[in-house]
Write a protein that holds these residues in place. Sequence first.
Motif, PDB file in Angstrom:
ATOM      1  N   ARG A  70       0.836  -1.203   0.000  1.00  0.00           N
ATOM      2  CA  ARG A  70       0.000   0.000   0.000  1.00  0.00           C
ATOM      3  C   ARG A  70       0.871   1.254   0.000  1.00  0.00           C
ATOM      4  NH1 ARG A  70      -3.199  -2.814   3.877  1.00  0.00           N
ATOM      5  NH2 ARG A  70      -2.159  -1.628   5.502  1.00  0.00           N
ATOM      6  N   GLU A  71       1.954   1.236   0.756  1.00  0.00           N
ATOM      7  CA  GLU A  71       2.851   2.390   0.813  1.00  0.00           C
ATOM      8  C   GLU A  71       3.515   2.627  -0.542  1.00  0.00           C
ATOM      9  OE1 GLU A  71       4.947   5.600   2.624  1.00  0.00           O
ATOM     10  OE2 GLU A  71       3.177   4.463   3.221  1.00  0.00           O
ATOM     11  N   ARG A  74       0.968   4.164  -2.853  1.00  0.00           N
ATOM     12  CA  ARG A  74       0.742   5.559  -2.497  1.00  0.00           C
ATOM     13  C   ARG A  74       1.892   6.433  -2.968  1.00  0.00           C
ATOM     14  NH1 ARG A  74       2.240   9.173   1.041  1.00  0.00           N
ATOM     15  NH2 ARG A  74       3.593   7.761   2.185  1.00  0.00           N
ATOM     16  N   GLU A  78       1.914   9.514  -5.716  1.00  0.00           N
ATOM     17  CA  GLU A  78       2.446  10.827  -5.354  1.00  0.00           C
ATOM     18  C   GLU A  78       3.538  11.256  -6.321  1.00  0.00           C
ATOM     19  OE1 GLU A  78       4.566  13.024  -1.549  1.00  0.00           O
ATOM     20  OE2 GLU A  78       3.579  11.088  -1.281  1.00  0.00           O
TER      21      GLU A  78
END
Length: 105
Positions: A70-71, A74, A78
């Motif tokens: 998930r990181e 993300r 970004e």
Amino acid sequence: MRYIVWALRLIVFLAVLLFALKNTDPVGVTFYGDWAVQGVPLIVVMLTTFVLGTVFGLLLTVPGSLRRRREVARLRKELERIQAAVNPDSGAQTPPELLMPMSPL
């Protein structure tokens, strides 16, 4: 390198096979309470506990792995957002020959 890995796998397999062949004596396995199983080969008990330990160990790594995925997703979003803000005209594709400098012949 690939041959070394396969050689190590073969050595480990042979070691486990020889270990299994030496540990075939029947043992009694007592669970909680008075429930017991008699005459189970020792190698079956050892391999079962090994497999259960491996499964539980892998289950413990799942939450951390999902968190890292998930990181990463993300951070990629970004990064795309920042690149779009820095280069607003990057959406238009230019031919590759225009991006490369022409060298004199």
